[in-house]
Design an enzyme around this catalytic site. Structure first.
Site, PDB file in Angstrom:
ATOM      1  N   ASP A 139       4.042   2.298 -21.077  1.00 54.56           N
ATOM      2  CA  ASP A 139       2.923   3.180 -20.741  1.00 54.56           C
ATOM      3  C   ASP A 139       3.320   4.138 -19.620  1.00 54.56           C
ATOM      4  O   ASP A 139       2.585   4.330 -18.656  1.00 54.56           O
ATOM      5  CB  ASP A 139       1.694   2.368 -20.327  1.00 54.56           C
ATOM      6  CG  ASP A 139       0.413   3.194 -20.354  1.00 54.56           C
ATOM      7  OD1 ASP A 139       0.366   4.194 -21.108  1.00 54.56           O
ATOM      8  OD2 ASP A 139      -0.533   2.857 -19.615  1.00 54.56           O
ATOM      9  N   TYR A 160       0.847  -1.183   0.000  1.00 55.64           N
ATOM     10  CA  TYR A 160       0.000   0.000   0.000  1.00 55.64           C
ATOM     11  C   TYR A 160       0.886   1.238   0.000  1.00 55.64           C
ATOM     12  O   TYR A 160       1.810   1.361   0.813  1.00 55.64           O
ATOM     13  CB  TYR A 160      -0.911   0.025   1.230  1.00 55.64           C
ATOM     14  CG  TYR A 160      -1.699   1.304   1.355  1.00 55.64           C
ATOM     15  CD1 TYR A 160      -2.733   1.591   0.473  1.00 55.64           C
ATOM     16  CD2 TYR A 160      -1.395   2.238   2.343  1.00 55.64           C
ATOM     17  CE1 TYR A 160      -3.455   2.770   0.574  1.00 55.64           C
ATOM     18  CE2 TYR A 160      -2.108   3.417   2.456  1.00 55.64           C
ATOM     19  CZ  TYR A 160      -3.132   3.672   1.564  1.00 55.64           C
ATOM     20  OH  TYR A 160      -3.842   4.845   1.671  1.00 55.64           O
ATOM     21  N   LYS A 205       3.690   7.540 -17.818  1.00 50.38           N
ATOM     22  CA  LYS A 205       2.920   8.779 -17.832  1.00 50.38           C
ATOM     23  C   LYS A 205       2.771   9.251 -16.392  1.00 50.38           C
ATOM     24  O   LYS A 205       3.031   8.485 -15.449  1.00 50.38           O
ATOM     25  CB  LYS A 205       1.541   8.543 -18.470  1.00 50.38           C
ATOM     26  CG  LYS A 205       0.724   7.433 -17.798  1.00 50.38           C
ATOM     27  CD  LYS A 205      -0.554   7.159 -18.571  1.00 50.38           C
ATOM     28  CE  LYS A 205      -1.328   5.988 -17.960  1.00 50.38           C
ATOM     29  NZ  LYS A 205      -2.559   5.684 -18.735  1.00 50.38           N
ATOM     30  N   PRO A 206       2.351  10.492 -16.170  1.00 55.12           N
ATOM     31  CA  PRO A 206       2.223  10.984 -14.795  1.00 55.12           C
ATOM     32  C   PRO A 206       1.301  10.133 -13.927  1.00 55.12           C
ATOM     33  O   PRO A 206       1.559   9.976 -12.730  1.00 55.12           O
ATOM     34  CB  PRO A 206       1.658  12.402 -14.994  1.00 55.12           C
ATOM     35  CG  PRO A 206       2.195  12.825 -16.321  1.00 55.12           C
ATOM     36  CD  PRO A 206       2.158  11.578 -17.164  1.00 55.12           C
ATOM     37  N   ALA A 207       0.254   9.569 -14.512  1.00 58.18           N
ATOM     38  CA  ALA A 207      -0.677   8.751 -13.729  1.00 58.18           C
ATOM     39  C   ALA A 207      -0.035   7.478 -13.218  1.00 58.18           C
ATOM     40  O   ALA A 207      -0.545   6.870 -12.263  1.00 58.18           O
ATOM     41  CB  ALA A 207      -1.905   8.410 -14.580  1.00 58.18           C
ATOM     42  N   ASN A 208       1.064   7.056 -13.827  1.00 58.52           N
ATOM     43  CA  ASN A 208       1.739   5.828 -13.405  1.00 58.52           C
ATOM     44  C   ASN A 208       2.981   6.101 -12.572  1.00 58.52           C
ATOM     45  O   ASN A 208       3.823   5.215 -12.402  1.00 58.52           O
ATOM     46  CB  ASN A 208       2.098   4.978 -14.630  1.00 58.52           C
ATOM     47  CG  ASN A 208       0.885   4.255 -15.177  1.00 58.52           C
ATOM     48  OD1 ASN A 208      -0.111   4.072 -14.471  1.00 58.52           O
ATOM     49  ND2 ASN A 208       0.959   3.842 -16.422  1.00 58.52           N
ATOM     50  N   ASP A 226       1.912   0.284 -12.367  1.00 55.16           N
ATOM     51  CA  ASP A 226       1.125  -0.218 -13.496  1.00 55.16           C
ATOM     52  C   ASP A 226       1.967  -0.780 -14.635  1.00 55.16           C
ATOM     53  O   ASP A 226       2.361  -0.074 -15.555  1.00 55.16           O
ATOM     54  CB  ASP A 226       0.215   0.886 -14.042  1.00 55.16           C
ATOM     55  CG  ASP A 226      -0.837   0.305 -15.005  1.00 55.16           C
ATOM     56  OD1 ASP A 226      -0.805  -0.909 -15.266  1.00 55.16           O
ATOM     57  OD2 ASP A 226      -1.677   1.079 -15.480  1.00 55.16           O
TER      58      ASP A 226
END
Length: 271
Positions: free
Chosen positions: A80, A35, A82-85, A98
């Site tokens: 892949d 977590y 990217k900022p989200a990862n 991810d």
């Protein structure tokens, strides 16, 4: 799902989110992982806009170090980035997330189809955008460069209201100068971005160690070695146009882009 979990469970690095186990129980698939109490960078960008240059460089350096480890340990490409990862926790530690599109270079799983467009349009390398399947480190370098561009300027290098428009820009349009979008950006960081985001893979960093070394130079106030004194010729993109014809999917997508605006169908999400 199981493939992603098994790949991630093989990695043991301070900047990779730890996966303990992936499996299936009575038809239910599960992934047990550490977590992380923190925030993804896309959320922070939405809230604050561009990050301070040195903080963005340190974040991208940590990601590059993790990607270098993954490449050296198991020959893994992320595909892949990217900022989200990318997540930063409460202790300011950076985690690469991810591995849903990750692939080992030695894999022969048949999961990657030549001509398929895989990735997230705003951060996708030109060779991904044209559907090439024989990707290398330089493709992930481009995606990390697009991420750094977004972190330091507050906007992705290329954007648009549809996936075809964004793909077209990655393949054909020159990189918008990062210092025009953020005049406070240092010349060294701008040069680093231009090399990471060169159209041709051969004009980018070919290994993570060289990129990390140049990030350290920029953090220390020096110019990066790549792109200086003719060691890299940035931004022509000729090899993409001449050597990598668009895949059928890309041709159809770009053809739709050229239609009148009222003929456009709803596009795939260009996150």
């Amino acid at each position: 799902f199981l493939r992603e979990g098994k790949l991630a469970a093989r990695l043991d690095h301070a900047n990779v989110a730890t996966v303990y186990k992936a499996g299936e129980d009575s038809g239910n698939y599960y992934l047990a992982m550490a977590y992380i109490e923190g925030e993804s960078l896309d959320r922070r960008l939405e809230r604050e806009g561009a990050l301070p240059e040195k903080e963005a460089l340190r974040i991208v350096r940590a990601a590059a170090d993790a990607l270098d480890y993954a490449w050296e340990a198991v020959g893994l490409l992320h595909r892949d980035i990217k900022p989200a990862n990318l997540m930063v926790d409460a202790r300011h530690r950076v985690f690469l997330m991810d591995l849903g599109l990750a692939k080992r270079l030695s894999e022969e799983s048949g999961m990657t189809v030549s001509g398929a467009i895989l990735g997230t349009p705003r951060y996708m390398s030109p060779e991904q955008a044209v559907g090439k399947s024989d990707l290398g480190v330089a493709s992930d370098v481009y995606s990390l460069g697009a991420t750094l561009y977004h972190l330091t300027t507050g906007v992705p290098p290329f954007d648009g209201d549809s996936m075809p428009r964004i793909l077209h820009q990655h393949v054909y349009e020159p990189l918008p100068p990062p210092r025009e979008r953020n005049p406070k950006l240092g010349e060294g960081c701008a040069r680093l971005l231009e090399t990471m985001l060169a159209k041709s893979p051969e004009e980018r960093y070919g290994d993570w160690g060289a990129l990390v070394a140049d990030i350290d130079r920029v953090l220390g106030g020096d110019m990066p070695h790549a792109g200086v004194g003719g060691t890299a010729h940035v931004g022509t993109g000729e090899s993409i146009r001449d050597e990598a014809p668009l895949s059928r999917q890309a041709q159809e997508a770009l053809a739709r882009q050229r239609q009148p605006e009222h003929d456009h169908q709803p596009a795939a999400k260009a996150a």
